[in-house]
Scaffold this motif. Sequence first.
Motif, PDB file in Angstrom:
ATOM      1  N   ASN A  16     -12.740   6.980  -3.347  1.00 30.07           N
ATOM      2  CA  ASN A  16     -12.605   6.504  -1.965  1.00 30.07           C
ATOM      3  C   ASN A  16     -12.299   5.015  -1.921  1.00 30.07           C
ATOM      4  O   ASN A  16     -11.497   4.554  -1.089  1.00 30.07           O
ATOM      5  CB  ASN A  16     -13.885   6.799  -1.185  1.00 30.07           C
ATOM      6  CG  ASN A  16     -14.010   8.263  -0.806  1.00 30.07           C
ATOM      7  OD1 ASN A  16     -13.008   8.948  -0.639  1.00 30.07           O
ATOM      8  ND2 ASN A  16     -15.237   8.746  -0.675  1.00 30.07           N
ATOM      9  N   SER A  67      -2.448   5.899   2.834  1.00 32.90           N
ATOM     10  CA  SER A  67      -3.724   5.197   2.747  1.00 32.90           C
ATOM     11  C   SER A  67      -3.474   3.702   2.765  1.00 32.90           C
ATOM     12  O   SER A  67      -2.828   3.163   1.870  1.00 32.90           O
ATOM     13  CB  SER A  67      -4.472   5.594   1.479  1.00 32.90           C
ATOM     14  OG  SER A  67      -5.665   4.839   1.366  1.00 32.90           O
ATOM     15  N   ILE A  68      -4.012   3.052   3.769  1.00 35.05           N
ATOM     16  CA  ILE A  68      -3.779   1.609   3.907  1.00 35.05           C
ATOM     17  C   ILE A  68      -4.536   0.834   2.838  1.00 35.05           C
ATOM     18  O   ILE A  68      -4.182  -0.284   2.488  1.00 35.05           O
ATOM     19  CB  ILE A  68      -4.190   1.144   5.324  1.00 35.05           C
ATOM     20  CG1 ILE A  68      -3.646  -0.257   5.597  1.00 35.05           C
ATOM     21  CG2 ILE A  68      -5.711   1.188   5.498  1.00 35.05           C
ATOM     22  CD1 ILE A  68      -3.815  -0.695   7.016  1.00 35.05           C
ATOM     23  N   GLY A  69      -5.609   1.437   2.281  1.00 36.18           N
ATOM     24  CA  GLY A  69      -6.403   0.747   1.266  1.00 36.18           C
ATOM     25  C   GLY A  69      -5.968   1.033  -0.152  1.00 36.18           C
ATOM     26  O   GLY A  69      -6.616   0.596  -1.094  1.00 36.18           O
ATOM     27  N   ARG A  70      -4.883   1.766  -0.325  1.00 35.09           N
ATOM     28  CA  ARG A  70      -4.427   2.150  -1.665  1.00 35.09           C
ATOM     29  C   ARG A  70      -3.527   1.062  -2.245  1.00 35.09           C
ATOM     30  O   ARG A  70      -2.621   0.575  -1.592  1.00 35.09           O
ATOM     31  CB  ARG A  70      -3.672   3.471  -1.586  1.00 35.09           C
ATOM     32  CG  ARG A  70      -3.366   4.120  -2.932  1.00 35.09           C
ATOM     33  CD  ARG A  70      -2.558   5.388  -2.724  1.00 35.09           C
ATOM     34  NE  ARG A  70      -2.321   6.089  -3.957  1.00 35.09           N
ATOM     35  CZ  ARG A  70      -2.904   7.214  -4.306  1.00 35.09           C
ATOM     36  NH1 ARG A  70      -3.773   7.784  -3.478  1.00 35.09           N
ATOM     37  NH2 ARG A  70      -2.629   7.809  -5.449  1.00 35.09           N
ATOM     38  N   SER A  71      -3.804   0.694  -3.502  1.00 32.86           N
ATOM     39  CA  SER A  71      -3.010  -0.340  -4.151  1.00 32.86           C
ATOM     40  C   SER A  71      -2.932  -0.068  -5.645  1.00 32.86           C
ATOM     41  O   SER A  71      -3.953   0.009  -6.319  1.00 32.86           O
ATOM     42  CB  SER A  71      -3.637  -1.725  -3.910  1.00 32.86           C
ATOM     43  OG  SER A  71      -2.931  -2.717  -4.609  1.00 32.86           O
ATOM     44  N   TYR A  80      -2.369   2.529  -7.425  1.00 32.67           N
ATOM     45  CA  TYR A  80      -3.194   3.685  -7.819  1.00 32.67           C
ATOM     46  C   TYR A  80      -2.291   4.895  -7.929  1.00 32.67           C
ATOM     47  O   TYR A  80      -1.902   5.490  -6.926  1.00 32.67           O
ATOM     48  CB  TYR A  80      -4.295   3.909  -6.783  1.00 32.67           C
ATOM     49  CG  TYR A  80      -5.414   4.816  -7.233  1.00 32.67           C
ATOM     50  CD1 TYR A  80      -5.960   4.703  -8.505  1.00 32.67           C
ATOM     51  CD2 TYR A  80      -5.948   5.786  -6.371  1.00 32.67           C
ATOM     52  CE1 TYR A  80      -6.999   5.522  -8.908  1.00 32.67           C
ATOM     53  CE2 TYR A  80      -6.977   6.602  -6.766  1.00 32.67           C
ATOM     54  CZ  TYR A  80      -7.507   6.469  -8.037  1.00 32.67           C
ATOM     55  OH  TYR A  80      -8.543   7.281  -8.443  1.00 32.67           O
ATOM     56  N   ARG A 123     -10.656   3.231  -4.030  1.00 36.02           N
ATOM     57  CA  ARG A 123      -9.280   2.953  -4.432  1.00 36.02           C
ATOM     58  C   ARG A 123      -8.249   3.497  -3.447  1.00 36.02           C
ATOM     59  O   ARG A 123      -7.047   3.353  -3.656  1.00 36.02           O
ATOM     60  CB  ARG A 123      -9.020   3.547  -5.821  1.00 36.02           C
ATOM     61  CG  ARG A 123      -9.759   2.864  -6.963  1.00 36.02           C
ATOM     62  CD  ARG A 123      -9.292   1.438  -7.189  1.00 36.02           C
ATOM     63  NE  ARG A 123      -7.875   1.369  -7.495  1.00 36.02           N
ATOM     64  CZ  ARG A 123      -7.352   1.491  -8.720  1.00 36.02           C
ATOM     65  NH1 ARG A 123      -8.157   1.691  -9.752  1.00 36.02           N
ATOM     66  NH2 ARG A 123      -6.050   1.403  -8.920  1.00 36.02           N
ATOM     67  N   GLY A 124      -8.706   4.122  -2.381  1.00 32.66           N
ATOM     68  CA  GLY A 124      -7.775   4.656  -1.398  1.00 32.66           C
ATOM     69  C   GLY A 124      -7.261   6.038  -1.743  1.00 32.66           C
ATOM     70  O   GLY A 124      -6.288   6.504  -1.151  1.00 32.66           O
ATOM     71  N   ALA A 156       0.825  -1.195   0.000  1.00 34.30           N
ATOM     72  CA  ALA A 156       0.000   0.000   0.000  1.00 34.30           C
ATOM     73  C   ALA A 156       0.861   1.247   0.000  1.00 34.30           C
ATOM     74  O   ALA A 156       1.916   1.287   0.616  1.00 34.30           O
ATOM     75  CB  ALA A 156      -0.930   0.006   1.223  1.00 34.30           C
ATOM     76  N   GLU A 176      -5.279   9.507  -9.876  1.00 36.01           N
ATOM     77  CA  GLU A 176      -6.090  10.081  -8.794  1.00 36.01           C
ATOM     78  C   GLU A 176      -6.477  11.522  -9.109  1.00 36.01           C
ATOM     79  O   GLU A 176      -7.633  11.929  -8.933  1.00 36.01           O
ATOM     80  CB  GLU A 176      -5.305  10.011  -7.484  1.00 36.01           C
ATOM     81  CG  GLU A 176      -6.034  10.607  -6.288  1.00 36.01           C
ATOM     82  CD  GLU A 176      -5.167  10.621  -5.047  1.00 36.01           C
ATOM     83  OE1 GLU A 176      -5.690  10.940  -3.968  1.00 36.01           O
ATOM     84  OE2 GLU A 176      -3.953  10.329  -5.159  1.00 36.01           O
ATOM     85  N   LYS A 216      -7.786  10.347  -2.435  1.00 37.39           N
ATOM     86  CA  LYS A 216      -8.308  11.465  -1.663  1.00 37.39           C
ATOM     87  C   LYS A 216      -9.158  12.335  -2.567  1.00 37.39           C
ATOM     88  O   LYS A 216      -8.682  12.839  -3.588  1.00 37.39           O
ATOM     89  CB  LYS A 216      -7.156  12.285  -1.073  1.00 37.39           C
ATOM     90  CG  LYS A 216      -7.619  13.468  -0.228  1.00 37.39           C
ATOM     91  CD  LYS A 216      -6.423  14.225   0.330  1.00 37.39           C
ATOM     92  CE  LYS A 216      -6.880  15.411   1.165  1.00 37.39           C
ATOM     93  NZ  LYS A 216      -5.728  16.180   1.696  1.00 37.39           N
TER      94      LYS A 216
END
Length: 250
Positions: A120, A52-56, A58, A122-123, A48, A63, A125
């Motif tokens: 959101n 952002s822990i949920g970003r992969s 990306y 995809r992690g 990640a 963005e 902003k």
Amino acid sequence: MNLFKFPKFSLLKPKNAPNDLSWKIFKYISTITFPADYSHPHFFSSKASAGSIGRSSYHAEVEKAVNEQIVAEFNAMYMYLSMASYFGRTDVALPGCYGFFMDMHIEEHEHGLIFLNYQNMRGGKVVLGNIQLAPDKICWDGIRSAFATAAEMEKSIKDKLLAVNCVAEKHRDYGVIDLITSYFIPAQDRSICEMSRLLQRITKMGKEGVAEYLFDKEVHTAFVQKGPKPYIPDYPNAEKDAANKKDLYI
């Protein structure tokens, strides 16, 4: 390109191992090398990104392009709301165009929310920019000027979608590519065709009062009454039954 190898083992041929092709293949596999260049575009790390822990996988440029598309969709929403407000005025009183552009305003708002929620997911902003409406787009000069502007705006939105798709292709972001090409581009093509046909029809009919009335009545019948989610104005003293309210031409 940096390379790494499998850990080297001491490949000692067993005494009773057959001297055949299988042993040669096994020995060859131990020498295979694989790419380990983390900057290569084909390499996608599952780690990640910072922040952002949920970003992969990306990219920041993708963005940014998605944020710009969110603003574009909300700008279109605001433009359609301006058109609907104009046709709903008592000195204009064209309920067909009022309901049509109010439905378009709702549709563009939903499109903006799709991109917002995707950002959101995809992690990323979400950064909302200012909604900008040109001064000459506050008061409209009849039906033709509104539909001409709507047709050009739909083409502009498609161009922006294609620009986002180009950025996604550059960074091999297949999630964004699929979202745009599978859903948004076909919907945009339908909107451009629809707006262009209506613009051509009102151009042939002219700007006389009777022509605008007949055109508006047809728009109300074809799009407002039969639409999947018809916008039903809640006028005072109107019938309470929604099924009857959508058939009102007032």
